[in-house]
Scaffold this active site. Structure first.
Site, PDB file in Angstrom:
ATOM      1  N   GLU A  17      41.746  40.928  55.570  1.00 20.64           N
ATOM      2  CA  GLU A  17      41.551  42.108  54.705  1.00 20.64           C
ATOM      3  C   GLU A  17      41.492  43.335  55.601  1.00 20.64           C
ATOM      4  OE1 GLU A  17      38.501  41.999  51.670  1.00 20.64           O
ATOM      5  OE2 GLU A  17      38.838  39.856  51.335  1.00 20.64           O
ATOM      6  N   GLN A  64      45.104  45.858  48.862  1.00 16.43           N
ATOM      7  CA  GLN A  64      45.686  44.676  48.276  1.00 16.43           C
ATOM      8  C   GLN A  64      47.064  45.046  47.739  1.00 16.43           C
ATOM      9  OE1 GLN A  64      43.145  42.707  45.461  1.00 16.43           O
ATOM     10  NE2 GLN A  64      41.359  42.774  46.795  1.00 16.43           N
ATOM     11  N   TYR A 108      37.734  47.573  56.909  1.00 22.01           N
ATOM     12  CA  TYR A 108      38.276  48.636  56.064  1.00 22.01           C
ATOM     13  C   TYR A 108      38.051  49.985  56.738  1.00 22.01           C
ATOM     14  CZ  TYR A 108      39.001  45.379  52.217  1.00 22.01           C
ATOM     15  OH  TYR A 108      39.469  44.348  51.435  1.00 22.01           O
ATOM     16  N   GLU A 139      43.976  39.727  44.615  1.00 20.51           N
ATOM     17  CA  GLU A 139      42.724  39.215  44.056  1.00 20.51           C
ATOM     18  C   GLU A 139      42.715  39.434  42.546  1.00 20.51           C
ATOM     19  OE1 GLU A 139      39.294  40.863  46.024  1.00 20.51           O
ATOM     20  OE2 GLU A 139      37.906  39.570  44.920  1.00 20.51           O
ATOM     21  N   ASN A 176      34.789  33.244  51.540  1.00 21.05           N
ATOM     22  CA  ASN A 176      35.176  34.623  51.852  1.00 21.05           C
ATOM     23  C   ASN A 176      33.910  35.435  52.112  1.00 21.05           C
ATOM     24  OD1 ASN A 176      36.981  37.174  51.571  1.00 21.05           O
ATOM     25  ND2 ASN A 176      35.363  37.536  50.071  1.00 21.05           N
ATOM     26  N   GLU A 177      33.919  36.217  53.176  1.00 19.08           N
ATOM     27  CA  GLU A 177      32.772  37.069  53.508  1.00 19.08           C
ATOM     28  C   GLU A 177      31.459  36.321  53.265  1.00 19.08           C
ATOM     29  OE1 GLU A 177      33.174  41.061  51.872  1.00 19.08           O
ATOM     30  OE2 GLU A 177      34.923  41.436  53.142  1.00 19.08           O
TER      31      GLU A 177
END
Ligand code: AHR
Length: 520
Positions: free
Chosen positions: A323, A372, A268, A51, A199-200
């Site tokens: 992710e 990432q 996450y 990103e 995204n999200e």
């Protein structure tokens, strides 16, 4: 890099005496059925994410064409490219993340001196000069041998902007966007297959309800023309965050399947969003909590899959986990918006257990992207000016790349517990595959912080002739590589293999990862 690939072959006696087996209590038993298996572990499970965030792109991948201090190809660091090629990086997601829903791709094409600047509102409020854009990213993917995965701007973009981006990168004939691409120096289209639609969307992508996003998705997907003539663009909807099962339910219910190729889940491993804790200085309690969060991936995949199975029993729609990884406080003294964190043996354990989970669910999980790649969150590479180091997570991903595009073998795992206070987690995690040459690989992790675990591995459906192994271990969970000591944590040949006929006995030290290569 040579030493990374050094494996020492353990020559095994045709029949070893019984007494070589240790009398210590066996923690676990693994039975692998080497003659069974029907699903392939997509190499894309071993994908990455880059990103415009902190020093991932600028300083991480890209140091500029005029940089004479750091060897580069068109501004892309050669050391990073070499390391990622050794990892067999299969794909790379870009340009975000939250940044993707603020990104206007036309800002990043044409002469660099003429590109407009924007402010990166999500990550540190820094000025983004757009010097790394579409050509830079897609050419870099060619250099890496990785498939690009582009995230289109839905949150603050338009349908037309996305449709034109697809035409720009994928149209081979004469068209307004293909002509613009040629004017900018690229004749042939890149034929990008993977496209994320926002995204999200439930968060930084627009704080939408699932019903609203499902409608928006339908609108965008309608205009995602296939210019590639290579099987079509692969449309990925912004999926759930963690255990938001209603999000998956509504998307599967409201989006016609002919318009949908994948849902992208994010998860996450974080102790507490308001108190994440240090990446390197952590207690056993914090280690245990992070491992529990990492192992939650199993339940998340099972439950999202159950919902998907209801609407799509033939498993046509893939689950991407685009992710994932550990998230801690930034390193002291660094910009809080840059998400720069160190990477310890704890992260190696997150990677090893999570990848085993993905492998074991490869009938539905077709892609995953560690967050990432460089200098951000659970990075595989850290850089400091001209210096570069490989993290413990890198080593796990390199050891596990033997599973890429291999046949998943059913594994029956019985494990004892890793106990902490009143709580317990399974101490062992495992997955196995058979490659095109008939070689079986078993990846095993022992997450117990203190105890070595002896595991008996029985291979059915093959005659074992040799076994070799590689191990990642270290003295302390907090151990990590630094620019002063870049090789404190690195893999080594694994010699603790005993064989009796088709059964191997291996002893895994505390918080260690082992990959066995077994030939028949
Ligand atoms: O990876 C960092 C951020 O985490 C991404 O930009 C966003 O998608 C997620 O919330």
């Amino acid at each position: 890099m040579k030493s990374l690939h050094t494996l020492v072959l353990i020559t095994l006696l045709a029949s070893s005496p019984l007494h070589i087996f240790s009398q210590t209590s066996t923690c676990g038993r693994v039975v692998i059925n080497a003659d069974l298996g029907k699903d392939t572990i997509s190499r894309h499970i071993y994908g990455h994410f880059s990103e415009h965030l902190g020093r991932c792109i600028y300083g991480g991948f890209y140091v500029g064409e005029n940089n004479t201090a750091i060897p580069n190809v068109h501004g892309v660091r050669s050391d990073v490219v070499d390391a990622l090629k050794a990892l067999k990086i299969p794909n790379l997601r870009w340009p975000g993340g939250c940044f993707a829903d603020t990104y206007h791709w036309k800002d990043g094409i044409g002469p660099k001196a003429e590109r407009p600047s924007i402010v990166n509102t999500w990550w540190g409020g820094v000025t983004e000069d757009n010097s790394f854009g579409t050509h830079d990213f897609l050419d870099m993917c060619e250099l890496l041998g990785a498939e690009p995965y582009l995230s289109a701007n839905v949150g603050s973009g338009t349908v037309q902007e996305m449709a034109e981006w697809i035409q720009y990168v994928n149209h081979g004939g004469k068209s307004p966007m293909a002509d613009l691409r040629r004017k900018n120096g690229r004749d042939k289209p890149w034929n990008v297959k993977y496209w994320g639609v926002g995204n999200e969307a439930w968060g930084c992508g627009g704080h939408m309800t699932p019903e609203y996003y499902a409608n928006i998705y339908r609108q965008y997907a309608t205009f995602m023309a296939d210019w590639t003539n290579t099987g079509g663009v692969f449309r990925v909807a912004s999926g759930a965050g963690g255990s938001n099962y209603n999000w998956t339910e509504v998307l599967m219910r409201d989006i016609p399947q002919r318009m949908l190729d994948a849902l992208a889940l994010h998860h996450y491993s974080v102790i507490d969003w308001n108190a994440k804790g240090s990446a390197t200085e952590f207690s056993e309690d914090q280690y245990f909590t992070i491992m529990r969060k990492a192992l939650d991936m199993e339940e998340l995949i099972r439950k999202h899959t159950t919902i998907m199975d209801k609407y799509d029993p033939k498993k046509r729609v893939a689950l991407f986990v685009d992710e994932w990884g550990g998230w801690y406080d930034v390193e002291p003294g660094t910009n809080p918006g840059f998400l720069y964190q160190q990477n310890t043996m704890r992260d190696a354990m997150i990677a090893a257990t999570t990848l085993n989970i993905f492998n074991n669910h490869c009938d539905r999980v077709k892609m995953a992207n560690l967050a990432q790649t460089v200098n951000v969150l659970q990075a595989v590479i850290l850089t400091d000016a001209e210096k570069m180091l490989l993290t413990p997570t890198y080593h796990v991903m390199r050891m596990y790349n033997v599973h890429q595009d291999a046949l998943l073998l059913p594994v029956d795992l019985q494990t004892c517990d890793y106990r902490h206070g009143e709580s317990a987690l399974p101490a062992l995690s495992a997955s196995a595959s058979k490659d095109n040459n008939g070689v079986v690989h078993l990846s095993l992790a022992n997450i117990d912080s203190k105890e070595s675990r002896t595991v008996s591995v029985e291979l059915r459906g093959m005659t074992v002739r040799s076994a070799e192994g590689e191990i990642l271990r270290s003295g302390k969970m907090q151990d990590h590589n630094t620019f002063e000591q870049p090789e404190q944590v690195k893999p080594a040949p694994f010699r603790q293999i005993q064989r009796r006929d088709n059964t191997l006995e291996v002893t895994l030290p505390p918080f260690s990862v082992v990959v066995l290569t077994v030939k028949g």
